[in-house]
Write an enzyme that holds these catalytic residues in place. Structure first.
Site, PDB file in Angstrom:
ATOM      1  N   SER A  40       0.873  -1.295   0.012  1.00 21.67           N
ATOM      2  CA  SER A  40       0.077   0.130   0.020  1.00 21.67           C
ATOM      3  C   SER A  40       0.807   1.150  -0.141  1.00 21.67           C
ATOM      4  O   SER A  40       1.979   1.044   0.387  1.00 21.67           O
ATOM      5  CB  SER A  40      -0.844  -0.015   1.235  1.00 21.67           C
ATOM      6  OG  SER A  40      -1.330   1.404   1.393  1.00 21.67           O
TER       7      SER A  40
ATOM      8  N   TYR B 248      -1.846  -0.696  10.481  1.00 23.57           N
ATOM      9  CA  TYR B 248      -2.044  -1.240   9.265  1.00 23.57           C
ATOM     10  C   TYR B 248      -0.857  -0.825   8.175  1.00 23.57           C
ATOM     11  O   TYR B 248      -0.184  -1.853   7.397  1.00 23.57           O
ATOM     12  CB  TYR B 248      -3.207  -0.877   8.414  1.00 23.57           C
ATOM     13  CG  TYR B 248      -3.655  -1.043   6.996  1.00 23.57           C
ATOM     14  CD1 TYR B 248      -4.095  -2.225   6.512  1.00 23.57           C
ATOM     15  CD2 TYR B 248      -3.211   0.016   6.092  1.00 23.57           C
ATOM     16  CE1 TYR B 248      -4.307  -2.443   5.248  1.00 23.57           C
ATOM     17  CE2 TYR B 248      -3.370  -0.151   4.736  1.00 23.57           C
ATOM     18  CZ  TYR B 248      -3.809  -1.183   4.293  1.00 23.57           C
ATOM     19  OH  TYR B 248      -4.005  -1.431   3.114  1.00 23.57           O
TER      20      TYR B 248
HETATM   21  N1  LIG Z   1      -8.842  -0.339  -0.897  1.00 27.17           N
HETATM   22  C1  LIG Z   1      -7.853   0.474  -0.768  1.00 27.17           C
HETATM   23  O1  LIG Z   1      -7.800   1.434  -0.826  1.00 27.17           O
HETATM   24  C2  LIG Z   1      -6.339  -0.319  -0.727  1.00 27.17           C
HETATM   25  C3  LIG Z   1      -5.081   0.503  -0.852  1.00 27.17           C
HETATM   26  C4  LIG Z   1      -3.984   0.000  -0.780  1.00 27.17           C
HETATM   27  C5  LIG Z   1      -3.812  -1.322  -0.449  1.00 27.17           C
HETATM   28  N2  LIG Z   1      -4.931  -2.154  -0.345  1.00 27.17           N
HETATM   29  C6  LIG Z   1      -4.698  -3.461  -0.162  1.00 27.17           C
HETATM   30  O2  LIG Z   1      -5.424  -4.115  -1.436  1.00 27.17           O
HETATM   31  C7  LIG Z   1      -5.610  -5.649  -0.871  1.00 27.17           C
HETATM   32  C8  LIG Z   1      -7.009  -5.988  -1.159  1.00 27.17           C
HETATM   33  O3  LIG Z   1      -7.841  -5.113  -0.555  1.00 27.17           O
HETATM   34  P1  LIG Z   1      -9.261  -4.750  -1.321  1.00 27.17           P
HETATM   35  O4  LIG Z   1      -9.130  -3.147  -0.956  1.00 27.17           O
HETATM   36  O5  LIG Z   1      -9.574  -5.482  -2.315  1.00 27.17           O
HETATM   37  O6  LIG Z   1     -10.171  -4.995   0.061  1.00 27.17           O
HETATM   38  P2  LIG Z   1     -11.223  -6.114   0.213  1.00 27.17           P
HETATM   39  O7  LIG Z   1     -11.603  -6.056   1.878  1.00 27.17           O
HETATM   40  O8  LIG Z   1     -12.443  -5.954  -0.742  1.00 27.17           O
HETATM   41  O9  LIG Z   1     -10.565  -7.483   0.015  1.00 27.17           O
HETATM   42  C9  LIG Z   1      -9.731  -8.230   0.915  1.00 27.17           C
HETATM   43  C10 LIG Z   1      -9.873  -9.500   0.920  1.00 27.17           C
HETATM   44  O10 LIG Z   1      -8.873 -10.301   1.950  1.00 27.17           O
HETATM   45  C11 LIG Z   1      -9.873 -11.180   2.628  1.00 27.17           C
HETATM   46  N3  LIG Z   1      -9.155 -11.437   4.115  1.00 27.17           N
HETATM   47  C12 LIG Z   1      -9.091 -10.760   4.827  1.00 27.17           C
HETATM   48  N4  LIG Z   1      -8.842 -11.215   5.959  1.00 27.17           N
HETATM   49  C13 LIG Z   1      -8.446 -12.539   5.661  1.00 27.17           C
HETATM   50  C14 LIG Z   1      -8.186 -13.825   6.282  1.00 27.17           C
HETATM   51  N5  LIG Z   1      -7.916 -13.869   7.584  1.00 27.17           N
HETATM   52  N6  LIG Z   1      -7.918 -15.053   5.646  1.00 27.17           N
HETATM   53  C15 LIG Z   1      -8.376 -15.001   4.257  1.00 27.17           C
HETATM   54  N7  LIG Z   1      -8.573 -13.893   3.540  1.00 27.17           N
HETATM   55  C16 LIG Z   1      -8.802 -12.871   4.428  1.00 27.17           C
HETATM   56  C17 LIG Z   1     -11.308 -10.652   2.863  1.00 27.17           C
HETATM   57  O11 LIG Z   1     -12.127 -11.563   3.066  1.00 27.17           O
HETATM   58  C18 LIG Z   1     -11.330 -10.079   1.367  1.00 27.17           C
HETATM   59  O12 LIG Z   1     -12.091 -10.863   0.391  1.00 27.17           O
HETATM   60  C19 LIG Z   1      -5.368  -5.544   0.604  1.00 27.17           C
HETATM   61  O13 LIG Z   1      -4.039  -6.246   0.730  1.00 27.17           O
HETATM   62  C20 LIG Z   1      -5.318  -4.158   0.902  1.00 27.17           C
HETATM   63  O14 LIG Z   1      -4.331  -3.886   2.184  1.00 27.17           O
HETATM   64  C21 LIG Z   1      -6.488  -1.755  -0.434  1.00 27.17           C
END
Ligand SMILES: NC(=O)c1ccc[n+]([C@@H]2O[C@H](COP(=O)([O-])OP(=O)(O)OC[C@H]3O[C@@H](n4cnc5c(N)ncnc54)[C@H](O)[C@@H]3O)[C@@H](O)[C@H]2O)c1
Length: 250
Positions: free
Chosen positions: A142, A155
């Site tokens: 991130s 985080y």
């Molecule tokens: N959304 C943002 O603004 C953003 C920004 C930077 C980075 N990210 C990163 O992108 C990645 C995807 O996140 P997203 O935004 O799609 O969010 P999201 O919540 O839609 O997806 C995250 C997924 O991870 C799964 N997950 C969480 N805990 C888990 C566990 N214990 N075991 C198995 N699966 C688990 C969830 O069930 C979900 O399907 C993450 O690593 C997040 O940190 C997101």
């Protein structure tokens, strides 16, 4: 680029939602065989159906990645199903939003388990298979792992750790054919972003410190970059942390 993943097998964690789902769908359009990993079984089945529409062979592996023993299973199941592993995309992640002073030990430990330990344990399992296929690892970090962000301190520290892990593995395994990279997205319109409740005890001036003037990215935009890094077209990309934050860390 069409069907560039034909005959290649890829693990996508976090595949039940958001970016992980978009990565899975993107890779299915490019012909990959997919192992879909997440704790959310219903979401995995929905993603599987989307990938099947594109003709992908898939296996759904419901897994709680906060459990270290459970992290030992997805790679073995994938290789058993497809006979090989070409890429590990560590997309799953969790966020705890709130004042740092109020974050509990349990929340802190779970963040590290899911966001850092799971990618590490999956890498350990995947590496011998990736060495055989000259495969790749893509870790989703991130922008908050690169610069300070208020209200997500724990985080952010996990994402900084994931970036350090990516670079260290890239150097340690420099002399192998395995490529190891990270993507560092800025804000993305996924359930992680839309599901966060912000109340008035948060200072708006501090809250938006990590966002820039451009429109928030869609997960499909970031999935393009993850798919590129996972693909054989990125054959000279190794040890990189690819910023995908529309200028915020610039
Ligand atoms: N959304 C943002 O603004 C953003 C920004 C930077 C980075 N990210 C990163 O992108 C990645 C995807 O996140 P997203 O935004 O799609 O969010 P999201 O919540 O839609 O997806 C995250 C997924 O991870 C799964 N997950 C969480 N805990 C888990 C566990 N214990 N075991 C198995 N699966 C688990 C969830 O069930 C979900 O399907 C993450 O690593 C997040 O940190 C997101």
């Amino acid at each position: 680029m069409d069907k560039e993943f034909a005959g290649l097998s890829v693990i996508v964690t976090g595949a039940a939602s958001g970016l992980g789902r978009s990565v899975a769908v993107e890779l299915s359009q490019r012909g990959a065989d997919l192992a879909l990993v997440d704790v959310n079984e219903g979401g995995l089945e929905e993603t599987e159906a989307l990938c099947a529409e594109n003709g992908s062979k898939t296996i759904v592996i419901p897994t709680d990645l906060s459990d270290p023993d459970a992290c030992l299973r997805p790679v073995a199941k994938t290789v058993e199903k497809f006979g090989r592993l070409d890429s590990l995309c560590n997309v799953a992640g969790m966020l705890v939003f709130g004042h740092a002073a109020e974050t509990s030990v349990e929340q802190y430990d779970k963040l590290y388990a899911v966001n850092v330990r799971a990618p590490f344990l999956l890498f350990q399992q995947a590496f011998p298979h990736l060495e055989k296929t000259a495969g790749s690892v893509v870790n989703v970090a991130s922008a908050s792992g690169l610069t300070g962000h208020s209200y997500i301190a724990a985080y952010s520290s996990t994402k900084g750790a994931l970036i350090a892990l990516t670079r260290s593995l890239a150097v340690e395994y420099w002399k192998t054919p395995v490529r190891i990279n990270a993507v560092a997205p800025g804000g993305m319109l996924t359930p992680m972003a839309t599901g966060t409740t912000v109340t008035e005890d948060y200072d708006p001036q501090l809250l938006f410190i990590g966002s820039g003037p451009r429109e928030i990215a869609q997960p499909e935009d970031v999935a393009q970059v993850v798919a590129f890094l996972a693909s054989p077209r990125a054959k000279r990309v190794h040890g990189s942390v690819y910023s995908m934050d529309q200028g915020v860390t610039a």
